[in-house]
Design a protein around this motif. Structure first.
Motif, PDB file in Angstrom:
ATOM      1  N   VAL A  33       0.820  -1.221   0.088  1.00  0.00           N
ATOM      2  CA  VAL A  33       0.053  -0.137   0.077  1.00  0.00           C
ATOM      3  C   VAL A  33       0.762   1.349  -0.005  1.00  0.00           C
ATOM      4  O   VAL A  33       0.200   2.349  -0.219  1.00  0.00           O
ATOM      5  N   LEU A  34       2.051   0.922   0.381  1.00  0.00           N
ATOM      6  CA  LEU A  34       2.958   2.287   0.133  1.00  0.00           C
ATOM      7  C   LEU A  34       4.238   2.154  -0.891  1.00  0.00           C
ATOM      8  O   LEU A  34       4.503   1.061  -1.039  1.00  0.00           O
ATOM      9  N   PRO A  35       4.944   3.050  -1.120  1.00  0.00           N
ATOM     10  CA  PRO A  35       6.332   3.084  -1.851  1.00  0.00           C
ATOM     11  C   PRO A  35       7.180   2.188  -1.221  1.00  0.00           C
ATOM     12  O   PRO A  35       7.185   2.127   0.288  1.00  0.00           O
ATOM     13  N   PRO A  36       7.985   1.200  -1.803  1.00  0.00           N
ATOM     14  CA  PRO A  36       9.046   0.487  -1.056  1.00  0.00           C
ATOM     15  C   PRO A  36       9.826   1.146  -0.218  1.00  0.00           C
ATOM     16  O   PRO A  36      10.387   0.804   0.939  1.00  0.00           O
ATOM     17  N   GLU A  37      10.276   2.365  -0.588  1.00  0.00           N
ATOM     18  CA  GLU A  37      11.241   3.198   0.124  1.00  0.00           C
ATOM     19  C   GLU A  37      10.555   3.740   1.555  1.00  0.00           C
ATOM     20  O   GLU A  37      11.324   3.794   2.657  1.00  0.00           O
ATOM     21  N   THR A  38       9.224   4.077   1.316  1.00  0.00           N
ATOM     22  CA  THR A  38       8.573   4.196   2.660  1.00  0.00           C
ATOM     23  C   THR A  38       8.313   3.146   3.466  1.00  0.00           C
ATOM     24  O   THR A  38       8.611   3.306   4.734  1.00  0.00           O
ATOM     25  N   ALA A  39       8.019   2.005   2.953  1.00  0.00           N
ATOM     26  CA  ALA A  39       7.755   0.766   3.837  1.00  0.00           C
ATOM     27  C   ALA A  39       9.334   0.568   4.508  1.00  0.00           C
ATOM     28  O   ALA A  39       9.252   0.058   5.642  1.00  0.00           O
ATOM     29  N   ILE A  40      10.483   0.648   3.937  1.00  0.00           N
ATOM     30  CA  ILE A  40      11.619   0.355   4.447  1.00  0.00           C
ATOM     31  C   ILE A  40      11.816   1.502   5.490  1.00  0.00           C
ATOM     32  O   ILE A  40      12.293   1.001   6.569  1.00  0.00           O
ATOM     33  N   ALA A  41      11.613   2.562   5.457  1.00  0.00           N
ATOM     34  CA  ALA A  41      11.844   3.707   6.306  1.00  0.00           C
ATOM     35  C   ALA A  41      11.032   3.454   7.621  1.00  0.00           C
ATOM     36  O   ALA A  41      11.388   3.437   8.646  1.00  0.00           O
ATOM     37  N   ARG A  85      21.548   8.490   5.395  1.00  0.00           N
ATOM     38  CA  ARG A  85      22.402   9.527   4.217  1.00  0.00           C
ATOM     39  C   ARG A  85      21.778   9.300   2.871  1.00  0.00           C
ATOM     40  O   ARG A  85      22.010  10.190   2.123  1.00  0.00           O
ATOM     41  N   SER A  86      21.345   8.027   2.792  1.00  0.00           N
ATOM     42  CA  SER A  86      20.470   7.909   1.245  1.00  0.00           C
ATOM     43  C   SER A  86      19.215   8.940   1.223  1.00  0.00           C
ATOM     44  O   SER A  86      18.767   9.061   0.059  1.00  0.00           O
ATOM     45  N   GLY A  87      18.652   9.085   2.224  1.00  0.00           N
ATOM     46  CA  GLY A  87      17.502   9.918   2.376  1.00  0.00           C
ATOM     47  C   GLY A  87      16.159   8.970   2.628  1.00  0.00           C
ATOM     48  O   GLY A  87      14.953   9.916   2.638  1.00  0.00           O
ATOM     49  N   VAL A  88      16.209   7.779   2.678  1.00  0.00           N
ATOM     50  CA  VAL A  88      15.023   7.179   2.719  1.00  0.00           C
ATOM     51  C   VAL A  88      14.398   7.464   4.189  1.00  0.00           C
ATOM     52  O   VAL A  88      13.238   7.553   4.086  1.00  0.00           O
ATOM     53  N   LEU A  89      15.366   7.426   5.159  1.00  0.00           N
ATOM     54  CA  LEU A  89      14.750   7.893   6.408  1.00  0.00           C
ATOM     55  C   LEU A  89      14.973   9.444   6.548  1.00  0.00           C
ATOM     56  O   LEU A  89      16.236   9.998   6.665  1.00  0.00           O
ATOM     57  N   SER A  90      13.989  10.209   6.370  1.00  0.00           N
ATOM     58  CA  SER A  90      14.130  11.623   6.408  1.00  0.00           C
ATOM     59  C   SER A  90      13.115  12.332   7.432  1.00  0.00           C
ATOM     60  O   SER A  90      12.290  11.477   8.000  1.00  0.00           O
ATOM     61  N   ALA A  91      12.785  13.510   7.196  1.00  0.00           N
ATOM     62  CA  ALA A  91      12.021  14.214   8.132  1.00  0.00           C
ATOM     63  C   ALA A  91      10.725  13.938   7.894  1.00  0.00           C
ATOM     64  O   ALA A  91       9.738  14.085   8.630  1.00  0.00           O
ATOM     65  N   GLN A  92      10.326  13.502   6.454  1.00  0.00           N
ATOM     66  CA  GLN A  92       9.016  13.097   6.099  1.00  0.00           C
ATOM     67  C   GLN A  92       8.570  11.730   6.620  1.00  0.00           C
ATOM     68  O   GLN A  92       7.473  11.462   6.844  1.00  0.00           O
ATOM     69  N   THR A  93       9.622  10.925   6.529  1.00  0.00           N
ATOM     70  CA  THR A  93       9.490   9.315   6.755  1.00  0.00           C
ATOM     71  C   THR A  93       9.581   9.012   8.451  1.00  0.00           C
ATOM     72  O   THR A  93       9.125   8.045   8.811  1.00  0.00           O
ATOM     73  N   LEU A  94      10.435   9.881   8.983  1.00  0.00           N
ATOM     74  CA  LEU A  94      10.705   9.407  10.418  1.00  0.00           C
ATOM     75  C   LEU A  94       9.670   9.359  11.251  1.00  0.00           C
ATOM     76  O   LEU A  94       9.409   8.287  12.205  1.00  0.00           O
ATOM     77  N   LEU A 110       6.533   8.459  10.751  1.00  0.00           N
ATOM     78  CA  LEU A 110       5.831   7.035  10.522  1.00  0.00           C
ATOM     79  C   LEU A 110       6.682   6.029  11.151  1.00  0.00           C
ATOM     80  O   LEU A 110       6.144   5.075  11.739  1.00  0.00           O
ATOM     81  N   SER A 111       7.893   5.977  11.089  1.00  0.00           N
ATOM     82  CA  SER A 111       8.761   5.027  11.715  1.00  0.00           C
ATOM     83  C   SER A 111       8.998   5.076  13.074  1.00  0.00           C
ATOM     84  O   SER A 111       8.696   4.009  13.836  1.00  0.00           O
ATOM     85  N   LEU A 112       8.728   6.273  13.888  1.00  0.00           N
ATOM     86  CA  LEU A 112       8.580   6.303  15.110  1.00  0.00           C
ATOM     87  C   LEU A 112       7.031   5.943  15.583  1.00  0.00           C
ATOM     88  O   LEU A 112       7.077   5.276  16.600  1.00  0.00           O
ATOM     89  N   LEU A 113       6.234   6.271  14.971  1.00  0.00           N
ATOM     90  CA  LEU A 113       4.616   5.784  15.106  1.00  0.00           C
ATOM     91  C   LEU A 113       4.553   4.381  15.368  1.00  0.00           C
ATOM     92  O   LEU A 113       3.703   3.726  16.200  1.00  0.00           O
ATOM     93  N   MET A 114       5.336   3.545  14.140  1.00  0.00           N
ATOM     94  CA  MET A 114       5.249   2.024  14.287  1.00  0.00           C
ATOM     95  C   MET A 114       5.742   1.311  15.445  1.00  0.00           C
ATOM     96  O   MET A 114       5.779   0.253  15.351  1.00  0.00           O
ATOM     97  N   ILE A 115       6.565   2.145  16.116  1.00  0.00           N
ATOM     98  CA  ILE A 115       6.994   1.611  17.543  1.00  0.00           C
ATOM     99  C   ILE A 115       5.927   1.141  18.410  1.00  0.00           C
ATOM    100  O   ILE A 115       6.191  -0.052  18.990  1.00  0.00           O
TER     101      ILE A 115
END
Length: 258
Positions: free
Chosen positions: A47-55, A199-208, A210-215
């Motif tokens: 349901v999400l772009p692969p990069e967002t899913a990884i982040a 560094r790659s930008g996959v984990l960024s201010a936009q995706t971080l 979501l990653s924190l919420l998934m905790i």
């Protein structure tokens, strides 16, 4: 600000789906000690772009592995078990670094097939009650050989968990020791992955955010899974781990073919 970032990435139905998938991933992680990234990324990428899913899986993966490695023994137990597998860990990390430089040399579908087929075959072999015996006097040599293979495939495909768990299961590692060592290995890998994607930008201010919420869903699922794990004896734990390995291997083969 965090809510705004989330609403830019997901709709409400997508967020509910992400929570459900992540609770499931946390449960399997708590019960068997692995498969969190595989389930999260496979599910969320539908349901999400692969990069967002990884982040999304990076921060909860780090924290879940820290919890796993320290659970039931604290820092000393984690350090002790890491020392017992120091050759495996060192070899794994060295070959991840080496193989990462060769990513362009082999097509990803070939790497995934090379990884998936042996995992399914060995898991089925062990599930039938066969035994893979490793002479304790030769354990160091096997740690280096399997660590090199796991690290090489991990560097190419970003996946070193299934082969690590297959080896630990094959040598009949006690349940609690296996849980701790996989927590240490996967935690180190997740931290490395997180730094790389900062560094790659996959984990960024936009995706971080979501990653924190998934905790939250990961910890809910892992708490429930831990209770299941505590009730499993060594034999049942081994069988459950092998079933998850077969699913993981088949998923790798599916990705290779598709």
């Amino acid at each position: 600000m965090m809510i705004e970032a989330l609403t830019e990435l997901l709709t409400i139905p997508q967020l509910v789906f992400a929570f459900a998938i992540t609770v499931l991933a946390g449960f399997v992680k708590g019960a068997t000690g692995f498969a969190l990234p595989m389930i999260m990324v496979s599910g969320l990428a539908s349901v999400l772009p692969p990069e967002t899913a990884i982040a999304a899986m990076i921060v909860p993966t780090v924290l879940s592995n820290v919890w796993q490695s320290l659970r039931g023994g604290g820092i000393k137990a984690a350090v002790d078990v890491a020392g017992a597998f120091k050759l495996y860990i060192a070899t794994l990390l060295v070959f991840i670094v080496i193989a990462a430089q060769l990513v362009a040399a082999l097509p990803q579908n070939v790497v995934l097939l090379i990884l998936g087929v042996p995992i399914v075959a060995l898991a089925l072999f062990l599930l039938k009650g066969r035994v893979m015996y490793v002479d304790p006097s030769k354990r160091g040599r096997m740690d280096v050989l399997v660590g090199a293979a796991s690290g090489f495939l991990g560097g190419l495909a970003g996946i070193w968990g299934p082969l690590t768990v297959t080896y630990l299961t094959a040598i009949d590692t006690p349940k609690k020791e296996q849980i701790r060592i996989t927590g240490v290995i996967f935690g180190a890998g997740a931290i490395t992955l997180g730094l790389a994607h900062l560094r790659s930008g996959v984990l960024s201010a936009q995706t971080l955010p979501l990653s924190l919420l998934m905790i939250v869903p990961v910890m809910i699922g892992q708490s429930i899974g831990n209770k299941v794990q505590d009730r499993l004896d060594q034999k049942k734990f081994r069988r459950m781990t092998l079933f998850v390995l077969i699913i993981a291997g088949l998923n790798l083969i599916r990705r290779a073919v598709m």
